[in-house]
Write an enzyme that holds these catalytic residues in place. Structure first.
Site, PDB file in Angstrom:
ATOM      1  CG  HIS A 201     -28.630   2.217 -12.453  1.00  0.00           C
ATOM      2  ND1 HIS A 201     -27.871   2.708 -11.420  1.00  0.00           N
ATOM      3  CD2 HIS A 201     -27.828   2.253 -13.546  1.00  0.00           C
ATOM      4  CE1 HIS A 201     -26.649   2.991 -11.868  1.00  0.00           C
ATOM      5  NE2 HIS A 201     -26.601   2.716 -13.147  1.00  0.00           N
ATOM      6  CD  GLU A 443     -18.234   5.725 -13.551  1.00  0.00           C
ATOM      7  OE1 GLU A 443     -19.419   6.013 -13.761  1.00  0.00           O
ATOM      8  OE2 GLU A 443     -17.840   4.551 -13.484  1.00  0.00           O
ATOM      9  CG  ASP A 467     -21.580   7.120 -10.924  1.00  0.00           C
ATOM     10  OD1 ASP A 467     -22.356   7.266  -9.966  1.00  0.00           O
ATOM     11  OD2 ASP A 467     -21.477   6.058 -11.557  1.00  0.00           O
ATOM     12  CB  CYS A 514     -21.379   6.155 -21.831  1.00  0.00           C
ATOM     13  SG  CYS A 514     -20.376   5.870 -20.369  1.00  0.00           S
TER      14      CYS A 514
HETATM   15  C1  PEP Z   1     -22.371   7.038 -15.506  1.00  0.00           C
HETATM   16  O1  PEP Z   1     -22.086   7.036 -14.308  1.00  0.00           O
HETATM   17  O2  PEP Z   1     -22.524   8.082 -16.180  1.00  0.00           O
HETATM   18  C2  PEP Z   1     -22.578   5.770 -16.223  1.00  0.00           C
HETATM   19  C3  PEP Z   1     -22.778   5.739 -17.512  1.00  0.00           C
HETATM   20  O3  PEP Z   1     -22.588   4.628 -15.481  1.00  0.00           O
HETATM   21  P1  PEP Z   1     -23.818   4.156 -14.575  1.00  0.00           P
HETATM   22  O4  PEP Z   1     -24.992   5.068 -14.894  1.00  0.00           O
HETATM   23  O5  PEP Z   1     -24.084   2.742 -14.917  1.00  0.00           O
HETATM   24  O6  PEP Z   1     -23.295   4.361 -13.199  1.00  0.00           O
HETATM   25 MG    MG Z   2     -21.341   5.250 -13.400  1.00  0.00          MG
END
Ligand code: PEP
Ligand code: MG
Length: 593
Positions: A201, A443, A467, A514
């Site tokens: 993140h 995911e 994920d 996403c």
């Molecule tokens: C993902 O897992 O691709 C996602 C968009 O969520 P995050 O990156 O916040 O886990």
């Molecule tokens: Mg995710």
């Protein structure tokens, strides 16, 4: 004797993983803790002068701090008590102690922290063995002063990150999402960390901020001090400590060329993301905080495809109230209207924790009490958020999305809480959109494989490939040691994406992506060819992806997807994607490679 000028420190090149493009030069702000900084390492001969300089600077600061403490103690309780600090000053000024450390740097070829710890330990032990009470007590002084010097070598603490006084490059062992959430964004030129991988993140946040970043540098945080000049090349994952004049000139020219490509791409803002043969898909943006909407609008995105609401929680010292959340969601919904605003419910856990919630620590947090699992077990927290999202849904563009669903039962239980939240608002006569659309993130591999069971209960899917890749390939997304195995083009991922898209379309619902893959222009032809309806990404990626879409024919993308589906390796798929992107949009490939 005339002073000989100190030679300029030698340039050091380090290679990590470039996770957010761009080149930036600036002074370092070292955000490591004392323990992290104590990492012991070998040094090269040319690093010795720099280590000596670091040591001497730390001694000056330490001396100054002891004087300040002494003065405060004198004012508060008198000179006699303050005189105990004289012994501390004696340690800092003890030339034989200082010189032994400096000699040790050359003899042992270890960094100053390692040598200082060993020398100080020897001094303290020798003093502790003496008969004389007074001298024996001096052992504690040596230990105390050493700790202070080590702290000063470590730079300032990470909590100061939110109070930077001028623009810096942040260098850290790692940065927690809660720290990135509270950064003063105007004062951060770039990031570089020892740990991390492209979908950690911290990396995602760097892209959201449009600032160059490198992760996985292993030991950069023990090689620099606050104030050192550093150049970060976020495209190639290269970092230069004390860059030479030639290096800066070379990068100046590269930056000019890149800027002219960027300027041309930013002119695409008003253009639609439509292929040369007329196929249009939606390009929307991922955001972390309401303030990110400025860049969403500037990039010309079609609304928000993923609002990671946990950052609102991470940026506060308390759980955000229903009113605070409603205000945040409404602000985003209002500003992107009439385009959609997809609000993802709380995705805590994994690498995002709230210290004030005091959740138990887990051995395997990414597979633990995370996201929808946490929310279903904490109905009050969950329903507070659902009510806030519903309140914001009087702007009709608001949609809800549940993260980390692993079976259809979780969707049904979450929807039951949503119904309760709606009833509570009805009792208060609070307006909301009765027909609010609910979607889920796909995911977890089990959700991708059983997408047909989930589809009848939702209005859309959004593939969270960050994920999905980590769970499918069993590769921790934040561990730089296994980052080489983190391959979004692995055939297993391509097949799961294909299955999810096909199932969604059979059930008449749309499907987006996403995860970070959606913002990688090299992947655009493949994802388009697999039939995805929407790509949601960091706003900074929108112009690059749009350029690829506009340069392609949909038939070429379909042909690519058909060709790679039987492929046996991630490298083969990636190469085919690079080949097509490079052929239709060479400038874009140039910018990202
Ligand atoms: C993902 O897992 O691709 C996602 C968009 O969520 P995050 O990156 O916040 O886990
Ligand atoms: Mg995710």
């Amino acid at each position: 004797m005339a002073d000989t000028p100190t030679p300029a420190p030698a340039e050091i090149e380090l290679k990590g993983i470039g996770v957010s493009p761009g080149v930036v030069v600036g002074p370092v702000f070292l955000a490591t803790t004392e323990e992290e900084r104590l990492v012991e390492r070998d040094i090269a001969e040319e690093e010795i002068p720099r280590e000596i300089a670091r040591f001497e600077e730390a001694l000056i600061v330490t001396r100054q701090q002891i004087h300040e403490i002494q003065q405060k103690v004198t004012e508060a309780i008198g000179q006699e008590s303050a005189s105990i600090f004289d012994a501390h000053l004696l340690v800092v000024d003890d030339r034989s102690f200082v010189e032994e450390v400096i000699r040790g740097l050359g003899d042992q070829r270890r960094n100053v922290e390692s040598v200082l710890s060993v020398v100080a330990d020897r001094y303290a032990q020798a003093l502790a063995r003496l008969e004389d009470d007074y001298l024996r007590e001096r052992a504690a002084d040596v230990r105390d002063v050493t700790r202070r010097i080590l702290r000063n070598l470590a730079g300032r603490s990470a909590s100061l990150l939110s109070r930077l006084d001028r623009p810096y490059l942040i260098i850290a062992n790692d940065l927690a999402p809660s720290e990135t959430a509270t950064l003063n964004r105007e004062k951060v030129l770039g990031f570089a960390t020892d740990l991390g991988s492209p979908t950690s993140h911290t990396a995602i946040m760097a892209r959201a901020l449009s600032i160059p970043a490198i992760v996985g540098l292993h030991d950069v945080s023990v090689r620099v001090s606050t104030g050192d000049p550093v150049l970060i090349d976020g495209h190639k994952g290269l970092l230069y400590i004390h860059p030479t004049r030639e290096r800066l000139e070379e990068y100046g020219k590269i930056a000019e060329a890149r800027q002219s490509i960027q300027a041309r791409l930013s002119d695409l803002r008003e253009q639609r993301p439509v292929t040369r043969d007329g196929y249009e898909l939606t390009l929307s943006a991922n955001i972390e905080m309401p303030g990110d909407v400025d860049s969403v609008l500037a990039a010309g995105a079609t609304g928000v495809g993923l609002f990671r609401t946990e950052y609102i929680y991470l940026s506060m010292q308390h759980l955000p109230t229903e009113e605070e959340q409603t205000a945040a969601y409404e602000e985003v919904a209002r500003r992107v209207a009439p385009e959609p605003c997809i609000i993802r419910t709380l995705d805590l856990g994994g690498d995002k924790f709230l210290s004030h919630l005091k959740t138990p620590s887990e051995l395997n947090p990414f597979m633990g009490w995370r996201a929808i699992r946490f929310c279903l077990a904490q109905p009050e927290i969950f329903k507070t958020q659902l009510r806030a999202i519903l309140r914001a849904s009087r702007h009709e563009n608001v949609r809800i999305m549940y993260p980390m669903v692993s079976n259809v039962g979780e969707v049904l239980r979450a929807n039951a809480f949503l119904e309760e939240a709606k009833n509570e608002l009805r009792l208060q006569d609070a307006p909301f959109n009765e027909a609010i659309e609910v979607g889920v993130m796909i995911e977890v591999p089990s959700a991708a494989i059983t997408a047909d069971l989930i589809a009848p209960h939702v209005a859309f899917f959004s593939l969270g490939t960050n994920d999905l890749v980590q769970y499918t390939l069993a590769v921790d997304r934040v561990n730089e040691r296994v980052a080489y195995l983190y391959e979004p083009t692995h055939p297993a991922i391509v097949h799961l994406i294909r299955n999810t898209i096909d199932v969604a379309h059979q059930h008449g619902i749309w499907v987006g992506i996403c995860g970070e893959m959606a913002g990688n222009p090299v992947m655009t032809p493949l994802l388009l060819g697999l039939g995805v309806d929407e790509l949601s990404m960091s706003p900074s990626a929108i112009p690059l992806v749009k350029e690829v879409v506009r340069s392609l024919r949909f038939t070429e993308a379909e042909e690519l997807a058909r060709k790679v589906l039987p492929s046996g390796s991630a490298a083969e798929v990636l190469e085919a994607c690079r080949e097509l992107t490079g052929r239709v949009a060479p400038d874009v490939l140039e910018l990202v490679s």
